[in-house]
Design a protein around this motif. Structure first.
Motif, PDB file in Angstrom:
ATOM      1  N   GLY A  11       0.791  -1.217   0.000  1.00  0.00           N
ATOM      2  CA  GLY A  11       0.000   0.000   0.000  1.00  0.00           C
ATOM      3  C   GLY A  11       0.824   1.269   0.000  1.00  0.00           C
ATOM      4  N   ASP A  12       2.153   1.155   0.191  1.00  0.00           N
ATOM      5  CA  ASP A  12       3.001   2.353   0.134  1.00  0.00           C
ATOM      6  C   ASP A  12       2.968   2.934  -1.289  1.00  0.00           C
ATOM      7  OD1 ASP A  12       3.638   1.973   2.738  1.00  0.00           O
ATOM      8  OD2 ASP A  12       5.756   1.485   2.417  1.00  0.00           O
ATOM      9  N   LEU A  13       2.852   4.235  -1.359  1.00  0.00           N
ATOM     10  CA  LEU A  13       2.700   4.883  -2.667  1.00  0.00           C
ATOM     11  C   LEU A  13       4.048   5.259  -3.274  1.00  0.00           C
ATOM     12  CD1 LEU A  13      -0.305   7.255  -1.843  1.00  0.00           C
ATOM     13  CD2 LEU A  13      -0.375   5.002  -2.943  1.00  0.00           C
ATOM     14  N   THR A 103       2.662  -3.642  -3.926  1.00  0.00           N
ATOM     15  CA  THR A 103       1.590  -4.644  -3.860  1.00  0.00           C
ATOM     16  C   THR A 103       2.034  -5.978  -3.269  1.00  0.00           C
ATOM     17  OG1 THR A 103       2.103  -5.338  -6.111  1.00  0.00           O
ATOM     18  CG2 THR A 103       0.337  -3.709  -5.833  1.00  0.00           C
ATOM     19  N   ASP A 104       3.340  -6.212  -3.169  1.00  0.00           N
ATOM     20  CA  ASP A 104       3.772  -7.497  -2.609  1.00  0.00           C
ATOM     21  C   ASP A 104       5.193  -7.367  -2.084  1.00  0.00           C
ATOM     22  OD1 ASP A 104       3.516 -10.101  -1.794  1.00  0.00           O
ATOM     23  OD2 ASP A 104       3.541 -10.982  -3.802  1.00  0.00           O
TER      24      ASP A 104
ATOM     25  N   GLN B  28      -6.520  -8.257   2.598  1.00  0.00           N
ATOM     26  CA  GLN B  28      -6.207  -8.113   4.029  1.00  0.00           C
ATOM     27  C   GLN B  28      -5.769  -6.692   4.357  1.00  0.00           C
ATOM     28  OE1 GLN B  28      -3.501 -11.309   5.210  1.00  0.00           O
ATOM     29  NE2 GLN B  28      -5.296 -12.352   6.009  1.00  0.00           N
ATOM     30  N   MET B  29      -4.977  -6.128   3.450  1.00  0.00           N
ATOM     31  CA  MET B  29      -4.519  -4.746   3.653  1.00  0.00           C
ATOM     32  C   MET B  29      -5.726  -3.789   3.648  1.00  0.00           C
ATOM     33  SD  MET B  29      -3.675  -1.666   2.135  1.00  0.00           S
ATOM     34  CE  MET B  29      -3.583  -1.945   0.370  1.00  0.00           C
ATOM     35  N   LEU B  30      -6.658  -4.033   2.721  1.00  0.00           N
ATOM     36  CA  LEU B  30      -7.857  -3.178   2.661  1.00  0.00           C
ATOM     37  C   LEU B  30      -8.664  -3.292   3.955  1.00  0.00           C
ATOM     38  CD1 LEU B  30      -9.069  -3.873  -1.011  1.00  0.00           C
ATOM     39  CD2 LEU B  30      -7.943  -1.800  -0.158  1.00  0.00           C
ATOM     40  N   GLY B  34      -9.975  -0.542   7.042  1.00  0.00           N
ATOM     41  CA  GLY B  34     -11.374  -0.298   7.392  1.00  0.00           C
ATOM     42  C   GLY B  34     -12.390  -0.648   6.325  1.00  0.00           C
ATOM     43  N   TYR B  35     -11.948  -1.212   5.208  1.00  0.00           N
ATOM     44  CA  TYR B  35     -12.898  -1.597   4.165  1.00  0.00           C
ATOM     45  C   TYR B  35     -13.399  -3.012   4.425  1.00  0.00           C
ATOM     46  CZ  TYR B  35     -10.810   2.372   1.734  1.00  0.00           C
ATOM     47  OH  TYR B  35     -10.357   3.615   1.414  1.00  0.00           O
ATOM     48  N   GLN B  36     -14.579  -3.314   3.922  1.00  0.00           N
ATOM     49  CA  GLN B  36     -15.109  -4.668   4.049  1.00  0.00           C
ATOM     50  C   GLN B  36     -15.119  -5.348   2.681  1.00  0.00           C
ATOM     51  OE1 GLN B  36     -18.987  -5.106   5.886  1.00  0.00           O
ATOM     52  NE2 GLN B  36     -19.112  -7.268   5.265  1.00  0.00           N
ATOM     53  N   VAL B  37     -14.290  -6.346   2.553  1.00  0.00           N
ATOM     54  CA  VAL B  37     -14.259  -7.159   1.326  1.00  0.00           C
ATOM     55  C   VAL B  37     -14.317  -8.610   1.793  1.00  0.00           C
ATOM     56  CG1 VAL B  37     -12.988  -7.773  -0.749  1.00  0.00           C
ATOM     57  CG2 VAL B  37     -12.821  -5.439   0.154  1.00  0.00           C
ATOM     58  N   ASP B  38     -15.371  -9.317   1.414  1.00  0.00           N
ATOM     59  CA  ASP B  38     -15.549 -10.677   1.913  1.00  0.00           C
ATOM     60  C   ASP B  38     -15.097 -11.742   0.928  1.00  0.00           C
ATOM     61  OD1 ASP B  38     -16.881 -10.048   4.485  1.00  0.00           O
ATOM     62  OD2 ASP B  38     -18.332  -9.095   3.153  1.00  0.00           O
TER      63      ASP B  38
END
Lengths: 140, 220
Positions: A11-13, A103-104, B28-30, B34-38
């Protein structure tokens, strides 16, 4: 700014960085590349004869912008692979936004992956890619 | 609420660059943000990965992983959920000019469902064909929100949904990791299998949402 493998997370930009591929820059790029002066990248007439709306930025020039985006993120970064999908034609003389996101993170191999994007400034996506790279570790 | 990304591609599709595990790590990162992804539904281009079992990944990452297909028809791309051996025998999934009407009918008959993908896409979307007189009066569900759409394409899909009174799904159309779950489908209860997904799509109690809306749901 030097970055270390241990400090980077999903998630780092990366970026954003803005660039414009001007007519002159495309011409210079084509000269270095060894392309004939008049072609679909440098001449509107040739481009239109080949069915394009206007002269376009060479795909590998867009890739070069993306490679630059990644390698400038950290001075010791080593770019291992850049794999892109060309979605739309990149026009000359338009403001381009280059950006990416990690992303990884492969702890065993010591490699990182990032999605990288070349968009027009209005958000329209032109090129999408995946970069694989390494960063130095904090301890040796 | 339960949120599934009904349209994504892994490296099994020739133009995608993300592995299924990378998608699940990203999910998992999302969630941490705070996001909900099932869950996600893999809809590989022109194929169905019958022999691939993602259940161990699904368990490891606590995320539902289902399989469907995205097939090429003469009226644009169709997402097929509940792919079964009847469909695999009746249609050559690699064919880029499948008969959309036959696909929809056969899917319906065999307990699956075929849903037009990105109908607003310029040049190839269903909207173009409807404008040329195609009769799809039996159509009930289309992909309403597609994360890979260019400017104006989701708006065209929205106009179709509103004008024709259709139900709409949402999917990211991700080909790269960071695009997963940008658009999703909201269901009222959990969905754990392709059969449950088809049933839910027939029941009609779902809607297309963007990822940001799942965060609002969590905060509430």
């Amino acid at each position: 700014m030097e970055r270390y493998f241990e400090d980077v997370d999903l998630g780092d930009l990366i970026g954003p960085v803005e660039r414009v591929a001007t007519d002159a820059q495309v011409l210079d790029f084509c000269k270095v590349w060894g392309m004939a002066a008049s072609n679909r990248f440098t001449s509107r007439e040739v481009a239109q004869r080949e069915g394009f709306p206007d002269a376009i930025v060479p795909g590998i020039m867009g890739m070069a912008f993306l490679a630059e985006l990644v390698t400038r993120w950290s001075p010791s970064l080593e770019l291992k692979k850049l794999d892109v999908i060309f979605r739309q034609l990149v026009p000359h003389n338009r403001l381009l936004k280059l950006h990416g996101v990690v992303t990884d993170k492969d702890e065993e191999m010591g490699l990182l992956e990032a999605d990288v994007y070349l968009d027009l400034s209005d958000g329209d996506r032109m090129v999408t890619g995946k970069a694989v790279f390494s960063l130095p570790h904090r301890e040796g | 609420m339960y949120y599934l990304d009904l349209h994504c591609h892994s490296v099994s599709s020739d133009d995608a660059r993300a592995t299924v595990e990378q998608y699940l790590k990203w999910v998992q990162m999302l969630r941490k943000r705070g996001y909900q992804v099932d869950g996600i539904v893999l809809t590989e281009h022109r194929k169905f990965d019958q022999g691939i079992d993602y259940s161990w990944l699904s368990r490891q990452y606590g995320t539902t992983v289902l399989k469907g297909s995205e097939l090429d028809t003469r009226y644009g791309h169709f997402l097929v959920y509940g792919v079964n051996h009847h469909l695999l025998q009746r249609f050559n999934f690699a064919d880029v000019g499948l008969d959309a009407l036959a696909l929809m009918q056969e899917a319906e008959r065999t307990g699956a469902i075929a849903v037009p993908a990105h109908p607003g896409r310029y040049g190839i979307g269903l909207v173009e064909h409807l404008a040329n007189g195609l009769d799809l009066s039996a159509l009930r569900v289309v992909e309403h929100l597609n994360g890979g759409s260019r400017k104006g394409e989701n708006e065209r899909a929205d106009a179709l949904v509103q004008q024709a009174g259709l139900l709409g799904t949402g999917g990211s159309d991700a080909h790269f990791v960071s695009a997963i779950a940008t658009c999703l489908t909201e269901f009222p209860s959990p969905i754990r299998s392709a059969e449950e997904l088809v049933t839910a799509l027939h029941q009609g109690t779902f809607r297309a949402v963007r990822l940001e809306e799942t965060r609002a749901q969590v905060v509430k």
